[in-house]
Design a protein around this motif. Structure first.
Motif, mmCIF file in Angstrom:
data_model
loop_
_atom_site.group_PDB
_atom_site.id
_atom_site.type_symbol
_atom_site.label_atom_id
_atom_site.label_comp_id
_atom_site.label_asym_id
_atom_site.label_seq_id
_atom_site.Cartn_x
_atom_site.Cartn_y
_atom_site.Cartn_z
ATOM 1 N N VAL A 114 106.097 34.754 88.746
ATOM 2 C CA VAL A 114 105.529 33.411 88.658
ATOM 3 C C VAL A 114 105.939 32.707 89.946
ATOM 4 O O VAL A 114 107.121 32.651 90.275
ATOM 5 C CB VAL A 114 106.091 32.641 87.456
ATOM 6 C CG1 VAL A 114 105.568 31.205 87.445
ATOM 7 C CG2 VAL A 114 105.751 33.352 86.162
ATOM 8 N N VAL A 115 104.986 32.221 90.690
ATOM 9 C CA VAL A 115 105.291 31.587 91.974
ATOM 10 C C VAL A 115 105.262 30.073 91.809
ATOM 11 O O VAL A 115 104.262 29.495 91.390
ATOM 12 C CB VAL A 115 104.303 32.027 93.070
ATOM 13 C CG1 VAL A 115 104.631 31.335 94.392
ATOM 14 C CG2 VAL A 115 104.338 33.549 93.244
ATOM 15 N N VAL A 116 106.396 29.461 92.141
ATOM 16 C CA VAL A 116 106.541 28.006 92.045
ATOM 17 C C VAL A 116 107.166 27.504 93.341
ATOM 18 O O VAL A 116 108.270 27.913 93.709
ATOM 19 C CB VAL A 116 107.445 27.601 90.859
ATOM 20 C CG1 VAL A 116 107.556 26.073 90.769
ATOM 21 C CG2 VAL A 116 106.928 28.172 89.549
ATOM 22 N N GLY A 117 106.475 26.620 94.034
ATOM 23 C CA GLY A 117 107.029 25.997 95.223
ATOM 24 C C GLY A 117 107.561 26.963 96.259
ATOM 25 O O GLY A 117 108.628 26.750 96.839
ATOM 26 N N GLY A 118 106.847 28.039 96.526
ATOM 27 C CA GLY A 118 107.285 28.989 97.544
ATOM 28 C C GLY A 118 108.387 29.925 97.082
ATOM 29 O O GLY A 118 109.013 30.607 97.902
ATOM 30 N N ALA A 120 109.301 33.066 94.234
ATOM 31 C CA ALA A 120 108.774 34.015 93.259
ATOM 32 C C ALA A 120 109.820 34.243 92.174
ATOM 33 O O ALA A 120 110.936 34.692 92.466
ATOM 34 C CB ALA A 120 108.408 35.328 93.939
ATOM 35 N N PHE A 121 109.461 33.932 90.925
ATOM 36 C CA PHE A 121 110.366 34.095 89.791
ATOM 37 C C PHE A 121 109.954 35.338 89.004
ATOM 38 O O PHE A 121 108.838 35.399 88.469
ATOM 39 C CB PHE A 121 110.328 32.857 88.891
ATOM 40 C CG PHE A 121 110.905 31.627 89.519
ATOM 41 C CD1 PHE A 121 112.249 31.312 89.355
ATOM 42 C CD2 PHE A 121 110.103 30.778 90.280
ATOM 43 C CE1 PHE A 121 112.789 30.167 89.932
ATOM 44 C CE2 PHE A 121 110.636 29.633 90.866
ATOM 45 C CZ PHE A 121 111.983 29.334 90.686
ATOM 46 N N TYR A 122 110.865 36.312 88.923
ATOM 47 C CA TYR A 122 110.602 37.562 88.229
ATOM 48 C C TYR A 122 111.355 37.568 86.894
ATOM 49 O O TYR A 122 112.587 37.443 86.860
ATOM 50 C CB TYR A 122 111.067 38.754 89.063
ATOM 51 C CG TYR A 122 110.335 38.921 90.372
ATOM 52 C CD1 TYR A 122 109.197 39.715 90.449
ATOM 53 C CD2 TYR A 122 110.779 38.276 91.529
ATOM 54 C CE1 TYR A 122 108.504 39.880 91.654
ATOM 55 C CE2 TYR A 122 110.103 38.428 92.734
ATOM 56 C CZ TYR A 122 108.973 39.231 92.796
ATOM 57 O OH TYR A 122 108.308 39.382 93.983
ATOM 58 N N GLY A 123 110.617 37.715 85.798
ATOM 59 C CA GLY A 123 111.233 37.723 84.485
ATOM 60 C C GLY A 123 111.472 39.138 83.984
ATOM 61 O O GLY A 123 110.521 39.903 83.801
ATOM 62 N N ILE A 124 112.747 39.501 83.789
ATOM 63 C CA ILE A 124 113.100 40.802 83.224
ATOM 64 C C ILE A 124 113.647 40.552 81.820
ATOM 65 O O ILE A 124 114.799 40.154 81.661
ATOM 66 C CB ILE A 124 114.159 41.530 84.079
ATOM 67 C CG1 ILE A 124 113.654 41.702 85.510
ATOM 68 C CG2 ILE A 124 114.494 42.887 83.464
ATOM 69 C CD1 ILE A 124 114.676 42.371 86.439
ATOM 70 N N PRO A 125 112.833 40.751 80.787
ATOM 71 C CA PRO A 125 113.325 40.528 79.427
ATOM 72 C C PRO A 125 114.379 41.570 79.080
ATOM 73 O O PRO A 125 114.597 42.535 79.827
ATOM 74 C CB PRO A 125 112.066 40.697 78.573
ATOM 75 C CG PRO A 125 111.201 41.623 79.368
ATOM 76 C CD PRO A 125 111.454 41.270 80.807
ATOM 77 N N GLU A 163 108.388 34.970 100.456
ATOM 78 C CA GLU A 163 108.906 33.904 99.602
ATOM 79 C C GLU A 163 110.307 34.241 99.127
ATOM 80 O O GLU A 163 110.721 35.407 99.116
ATOM 81 C CB GLU A 163 107.982 33.732 98.390
ATOM 82 C CG GLU A 163 106.575 33.321 98.775
ATOM 83 C CD GLU A 163 105.568 33.581 97.651
ATOM 84 O OE1 GLU A 163 104.617 32.790 97.528
ATOM 85 O OE2 GLU A 163 105.746 34.573 96.928
ATOM 86 N N ARG A 164 111.042 33.208 98.750
ATOM 87 C CA ARG A 164 112.339 33.442 98.120
ATOM 88 C C ARG A 164 112.116 34.099 96.768
ATOM 89 O O ARG A 164 111.075 33.944 96.149
ATOM 90 C CB ARG A 164 113.091 32.117 97.955
ATOM 91 C CG ARG A 164 113.536 31.508 99.281
ATOM 92 C CD ARG A 164 113.925 30.059 99.119
ATOM 93 N NE ARG A 164 112.795 29.233 98.674
ATOM 94 C CZ ARG A 164 112.780 27.916 98.677
ATOM 95 N NH1 ARG A 164 113.842 27.258 99.085
ATOM 96 N NH2 ARG A 164 111.732 27.246 98.258
ATOM 97 N N SER A 165 113.129 34.828 96.309
ATOM 98 C CA SER A 165 112.982 35.552 95.049
ATOM 99 C C SER A 165 114.120 35.205 94.096
ATOM 100 O O SER A 165 115.289 35.168 94.476
ATOM 101 C CB SER A 165 112.953 37.060 95.297
ATOM 102 O OG SER A 165 114.116 37.478 95.993
ATOM 103 N N VAL A 166 113.747 34.943 92.830
ATOM 104 C CA VAL A 166 114.710 34.647 91.765
ATOM 105 C C VAL A 166 114.390 35.556 90.589
ATOM 106 O O VAL A 166 113.234 35.731 90.229
ATOM 107 C CB VAL A 166 114.621 33.165 91.329
ATOM 108 C CG1 VAL A 166 115.476 32.920 90.092
ATOM 109 C CG2 VAL A 166 115.063 32.247 92.462
#
Length: 376
Positions: A114-118, A120-125, A163-166
């Motif tokens: 999910v990309v928000v404000g530059g 990238a948020f990666y969800g690992i359940p 992009e930055r990655s979280v």
């Protein structure tokens, strides 16, 4: 980019039969206020939104209200934890995406951010090793293998971006400490993975452990917003307010959550506990009391509650020791795994310890139950 990292809400959970839904609602109020006051751009919820796969109606209602209020002020990224039903939590996720609430419960989509404000948020359940082993063609059934493969997919996608990655993940990472309120996720005797698996990302927002832990500046647990066991007596509850700088720097500030009632643990003879003025500060706390009288006092709980009305747990550990028969069942099984408890039962009914074959069969049974729950 300013984010708020929270996890392990466990909506619907009680504390030794004390209803916590009001306290959980107060936490949601606090969370919404923090997002507004601190101008948070993205809220991260790293799993265990609910306490069980089939949450109570009131818990679902509170979750709906929380997400609706948060979405009015920021984007929300949320993953499933080991207490959640991934299928149920993920219902309607495509529709919620359009409202700015991004629910990630499918392990196959870990490389789709999910990309928000530059950023990238990666969800690992939460990854149940047995369920991902075959689809991902893993060499072994372990948490380390599952999370390593998930992060390989994350890095492959992140490498093609500027992009930055979280990463949001729900796992037991080495460097944190467990409490009595987390469910055991051991597979093959191991539940922990190295923090190095997250190398290369700007921030890893972890869930599962109920204490706040800063494994590194870039790898942290927010912990649960409320205490769910007396082992969390000294925990400070809240969320991490994280700033990701344009130059790659990370700064974090812990925002404390409201405390519905402090916890306490007392130990001693009943008459001493009732008379000692040094215990005045415990009179308004939820208490776990262990009595050390040589003989079990009559009406002990009733007498304790006259001074300490919020006593919830009463144990008995007489000075000089006692046979197991004098201890409560909860005392005897505390901090023991389900496999160990089942092994004790086998020993009790067969007059001998469980054999290696019997323990292997018990382990297989527990693993099967956990897989079924993960698919619920």
């Amino acid at each position: 980019m300013r984010i708020l990292h929270t996890s392990d809400w466990h909506l619907g959970r009680s504390f030794h039969r004390e209803d916590l839904l009001g306290a959980q609602a107060a936490f949601v109020d606090h969370l919404v206020e923090t997002v507004a006051a601190e101008r948070v751009e993205c809220v991260l919820v790293s799993g265990d939104v609910y306490d069980r796969a089939l949450p109570a109606v009131d818990a679902v209602k509170l979750c709906n209200e929380a997400l609706e209020r948060l979405a009015e002020r920021a984007r929300v990224v949320l993953i499933a934890g080991n207490h959640d039903s991934a299928r149920r939590l993920g219902f309607g996720s495509a529709l919620m995406d359009k409202a700015g609430v991004h629910v990630r419960t499918d392990f196959a989509a870990v490389g789709d951010p999910v990309v928000v404000g530059g950023t990238a948020f990666y969800g690992i359940p939460y990854l149940e090793p047995e369920l991902v082993r075959q689809p991902w063609d893993l060499d072994e059934r372990s948490h380390a293998a599952a999370l390593t493969e998930a992060m390989r997919r994350v890095r492959d996608d992140a490498a093609a971006r500027e992009e930055r990655s979280v990463v949001l993940a729900h796992a037991f990472v080495t460097g944190g400490e467990s409490s009595e309120s987390e469910r055991d996720i051991s597979v093959g005797g191991s539940s922990q993975v190295s923090a190095s698996v997250f190398d290369g990302v700007d921030y890893a927002a972890l869930g599962h452990l109920h204490g706040r832990w800063r494994i590194t500046d870039r790898v942290r647990y927010s912990g649960s917003p409320l205490a769910y066991s007396f082992s969390e007596e000294r925990h400070v509850k809240g969320s991490w307010l994280i700033d990701l700088a344009a130059d790659g720097g990370v700064a974090g500030e812990f925002v404390e959550a409201p405390v519905p009632r402090r916890l306490g643990r007392l130990r001693g003879r009943l008459d001493d506990l009732l008379a000692d003025p040094a215990h005045d500060e415990f009179e308004d706390r939820w208490l776990q009391v262990t009595l050390t009288d040589a003989r079990r006092p009559s009406a002990a709980m009733e007498r304790l509650r006259r001074r300490f009305p919020h006593t919830l747990v009463l144990g008995f550990d007489p000075e000089g020791g006692a046979a197991d028969g004098a201890r409560t069942w909860s005392d005897r099984v505390r901090e023991r795994s389900p496999l160990d408890v089942a092994g004790d039962f086998v020993a009790e009914v067969t007059d001998g310890p469980a054999t290696a074959g019997e323990r292997a069969l018990l382990h297989e049974a527990f693993e099967s139950c956990r897989r079924k729950e993960a698919l619920a």
